[in-house]
Design an enzyme around this catalytic site. Structure first.
Site, PDB file in Angstrom:
ATOM      1  N   HIS A 194      -4.863  28.441  46.665  1.00 23.09           N
ATOM      2  CA  HIS A 194      -5.226  28.891  48.010  1.00 23.09           C
ATOM      3  C   HIS A 194      -6.738  28.862  48.182  1.00 23.09           C
ATOM      4  O   HIS A 194      -7.471  29.473  47.411  1.00 23.09           O
ATOM      5  CB  HIS A 194      -4.691  30.303  48.271  1.00 23.09           C
ATOM      6  CG  HIS A 194      -3.232  30.305  48.618  1.00 23.09           C
ATOM      7  ND1 HIS A 194      -2.613  31.360  49.231  1.00 23.09           N
ATOM      8  CD2 HIS A 194      -2.274  29.362  48.453  1.00 23.09           C
ATOM      9  CE1 HIS A 194      -1.338  31.074  49.422  1.00 23.09           C
ATOM     10  NE2 HIS A 194      -1.105  29.862  48.951  1.00 23.09           N
TER      11      HIS A 194
ATOM     12  N   TYR B 167      -3.688  38.962  56.020  1.00 24.84           N
ATOM     13  CA  TYR B 167      -3.919  40.411  55.957  1.00 24.84           C
ATOM     14  C   TYR B 167      -4.018  40.903  57.395  1.00 24.84           C
ATOM     15  O   TYR B 167      -4.916  40.482  58.124  1.00 24.84           O
ATOM     16  CB  TYR B 167      -5.228  40.724  55.224  1.00 24.84           C
ATOM     17  CG  TYR B 167      -5.183  40.477  53.731  1.00 24.84           C
ATOM     18  CD1 TYR B 167      -5.337  39.200  53.193  1.00 24.84           C
ATOM     19  CD2 TYR B 167      -5.012  41.550  52.839  1.00 24.84           C
ATOM     20  CE1 TYR B 167      -5.307  38.988  51.827  1.00 24.84           C
ATOM     21  CE2 TYR B 167      -4.987  41.343  51.458  1.00 24.84           C
ATOM     22  CZ  TYR B 167      -5.131  40.072  50.957  1.00 24.84           C
ATOM     23  OH  TYR B 167      -5.108  39.860  49.594  1.00 24.84           O
TER      24      TYR B 167
ATOM     25  N   PRO C 101      -3.738  48.150  45.557  1.00 26.42           N
ATOM     26  CA  PRO C 101      -3.377  46.732  45.437  1.00 26.42           C
ATOM     27  C   PRO C 101      -4.121  45.772  46.369  1.00 26.42           C
ATOM     28  O   PRO C 101      -4.145  44.574  46.105  1.00 26.42           O
ATOM     29  CB  PRO C 101      -1.869  46.726  45.743  1.00 26.42           C
ATOM     30  CG  PRO C 101      -1.610  47.983  46.487  1.00 26.42           C
ATOM     31  CD  PRO C 101      -2.602  48.977  45.993  1.00 26.42           C
TER      32      PRO C 101
ATOM     33  N   LYS D 128      -6.635  43.045  42.407  1.00 24.73           N
ATOM     34  CA  LYS D 128      -7.582  42.942  41.297  1.00 24.73           C
ATOM     35  C   LYS D 128      -7.034  43.419  39.950  1.00 24.73           C
ATOM     36  O   LYS D 128      -7.671  43.219  38.911  1.00 24.73           O
ATOM     37  CB  LYS D 128      -8.851  43.761  41.619  1.00 24.73           C
ATOM     38  CG  LYS D 128      -9.677  43.177  42.757  1.00 24.73           C
ATOM     39  CD  LYS D 128     -10.449  41.968  42.285  1.00 24.73           C
ATOM     40  CE  LYS D 128     -11.176  41.239  43.365  1.00 24.73           C
ATOM     41  NZ  LYS D 128     -10.830  39.814  43.462  1.00 24.73           N
TER      42      LYS D 128
ATOM     43  N   TYR E 211     -13.406  38.360  46.393  1.00 23.16           N
ATOM     44  CA  TYR E 211     -11.986  38.034  46.384  1.00 23.16           C
ATOM     45  C   TYR E 211     -11.664  36.988  45.308  1.00 23.16           C
ATOM     46  O   TYR E 211     -10.672  37.129  44.580  1.00 23.16           O
ATOM     47  CB  TYR E 211     -11.579  37.519  47.761  1.00 23.16           C
ATOM     48  CG  TYR E 211     -10.099  37.513  48.018  1.00 23.16           C
ATOM     49  CD1 TYR E 211      -9.492  38.531  48.751  1.00 23.16           C
ATOM     50  CD2 TYR E 211      -9.285  36.492  47.534  1.00 23.16           C
ATOM     51  CE1 TYR E 211      -8.127  38.536  48.993  1.00 23.16           C
ATOM     52  CE2 TYR E 211      -7.926  36.481  47.780  1.00 23.16           C
ATOM     53  CZ  TYR E 211      -7.349  37.507  48.498  1.00 23.16           C
ATOM     54  OH  TYR E 211      -6.002  37.505  48.732  1.00 23.16           O
TER      55      TYR E 211
HETATM   56  C1  DHB Z   1      -0.445  39.901  46.548  1.00 24.29           C
HETATM   57  C2  DHB Z   1      -0.680  41.245  46.436  1.00 24.29           C
HETATM   58  C3  DHB Z   1      -1.857  41.770  46.898  1.00 24.29           C
HETATM   59  O1  DHB Z   1      -2.097  43.080  46.794  1.00 24.29           O
HETATM   60  C4  DHB Z   1      -2.823  40.963  47.473  1.00 24.29           C
HETATM   61  O2  DHB Z   1      -3.966  41.510  47.932  1.00 24.29           O
HETATM   62  C5  DHB Z   1      -2.602  39.614  47.554  1.00 24.29           C
HETATM   63  C6  DHB Z   1      -1.408  39.082  47.102  1.00 24.29           C
HETATM   64  C7  DHB Z   1       0.839  39.341  46.080  1.00 24.29           C
HETATM   65  O3  DHB Z   1       1.668  40.096  45.543  1.00 24.29           O
HETATM   66  O4  DHB Z   1       1.058  38.138  46.254  1.00 24.29           O
END
Ligand code: DHB
Length: 388
Positions: A72, A200, A290, A294, A382
């Protein structure tokens, strides 16, 4: 049993530590209180920073990831009824890899066993002894029999609820914690992803995240109450809510749910990450919320620092890198904490938010979407800050 490094925990941290040590010619034994099936099936995030994906490939455990993962080059932010693209490649010349954490765990377990490293699953009553001296021990029961591992070092890779961190003497640790007033409802479903990159969403109904595992499996999340009852979420309600939070920007394809979970949100750091011959790595020392995914990346960064420090010790007796382990790791840990907190604060609906707070969040989103400087800051964090 005798080994150089006794490792508690067969998650990403323990397995990667053992793998890196093996490549340096240092033997280890891993013990784990869950079954192998549990470790390999436990669904977690699926986003790997570029340096970490490179490390998996360079150390010879990245072949399946290279075949099955998705690359990505950016993400979308959805707010105010529109999608805003953040292009990581253009901004910082890097990308991220989408590949489930449990797939990494499967690959690492297979490799450890192929290399002949013992992994003892399903152990009970684990405790550590003598961490203040030079010959620490790990005691546990396996197949009902008491066992002891005599080692030079202990890798405490047993997660937030593990036994290693609480084994440090009273007064050694300072703990920093923030608990968020919401959780995530996560689903795995069989459907075509709503977008070719993650979305997001900031929405008056709450945050939502649209991720994926493959061209036919999606991983979606909804902000919910921290103690949300999943039985109150039939499939149709989940899909309706996901669609609503996209704010008209896209319409997700619906499909059979494969799994539904509720995850709490916490920021936590224990300092220092070491005492005597016990070294904590991964979730045993720190938890991130989450948002931004990270967790596993931080665990890998810890193990890289620790494996190199242990290698230097066996090569020349040098102890400087071991002594500075915690300090080295914490510089990265706190920056990842800051970023995960920032992403979380930017995108979620806080129960006590005032109208001012909501307008400020929207202004910040607009700033990130319209300023190259702001977008670059998001992008470099990121994709993963440079590794020392
Ligand atoms: C996923 C989980 C996340 O918390 C995130 O920021 C991006 C991707 C995932 O499970 O794919």
């Amino acid at each position: 049993m005798r080994t150089k490094v006794g490792i508690v925990g067969a998650g990403p941290a323990g397995l990667m530590l053992s793998h890196l040590l093996h490549l340096a010619g240092i033997d280890s034994i891993i013990i784990e209180n869950r079954t192998r099936a549990y470790c390999e099936a436990r669904v977690r995030a699926g986003l790997i920073e570029q340096w970490a994906a490179d490390m998996l490939v360079e150390t010879g455990v990245g072949a399946r990831m290279q075949r099955e993962s998705l690359r990505h080059n950016g993400i979308h932010l959805a707010f105010g009824g529109a999608l805003h693209h953040i292009d990581f490649v253009q901004l910082v010349g890097k990308h991220v890899t989408i590949y489930g954490q449990q797939e990494v765990v499967k690959d690492l377990i297979a490799r450890r066993l192929a290399d002949g490293t013992p992994i003892l699953f399903d152990v009970e009553d684990t405790r550590v002894e003598g961490i203040g001296g030079t010959s620490p021990k790990i005691h546990f029961r396996h197949d009902g029999k008491p066992q002891t591992i005599d080692c030079d070092f202990i890798g405490g890779c047993d997660g937030f609820h593990g036994i290693c961190r609480p084994s440090m003497p009273a007064g050694v640790l300072t703990e920093y914690e923030r608990v968020y007033p919401f959780g995530w409802l996560g689903i795995l479903a069989q459907a075509k992803p709503v977008s070719d990159e993650l979305i997001y969403c900031y929405h008056p109904r709450g945050f939502a995240l649209f991720s994926m595992r493959s061209p036919t499996i999606v991983r979606y999340y909804l902000q919910c109450a921290p103690d949300e009852d999943v039985t109150q979420w039939p499939a149709e309600k989940i899909w309706d809510e996901l669609e609503a939070r996209l704010g008209g920007t896209r319409v997700p394809e619906r499909g059979p749910l494969l799994e539904t979970i509720v995850a709490p949100m916490r920021s936590f750091v224990a300092e220092p990450m070491q005492h005597g011959r016990l070294f904590l790595a991964g979730d045993s020392a720190h938890i991130v919320p989450p948002t931004g995914a990270k967790g596993m990346n931080l665990a890998f960064a810890d193990t890289r620092v620790l494996a190199r420090a242990i290698e230097a010790f066996y090569r020349s007796g040098a102890t400087a890198a071991l002594e500075s382990y915690s300090q080295t790791c914490l510089r990265r840990v706190w920056k990842a904490q800051r970023f995960s907190w920032w992403m979380t604060s930017l995108l979620h609906l806080f129960p006590d938010a005032t109208p001012f707070d909501r307008r400020r969040q929207l202004a910040e989103l607009d700033y990130v979407a319209s300023s190259e400087a702001a977008a670059k800051s998001l992008a470099e964090n990121y994709v993963g800050l440079p590794i020392e």
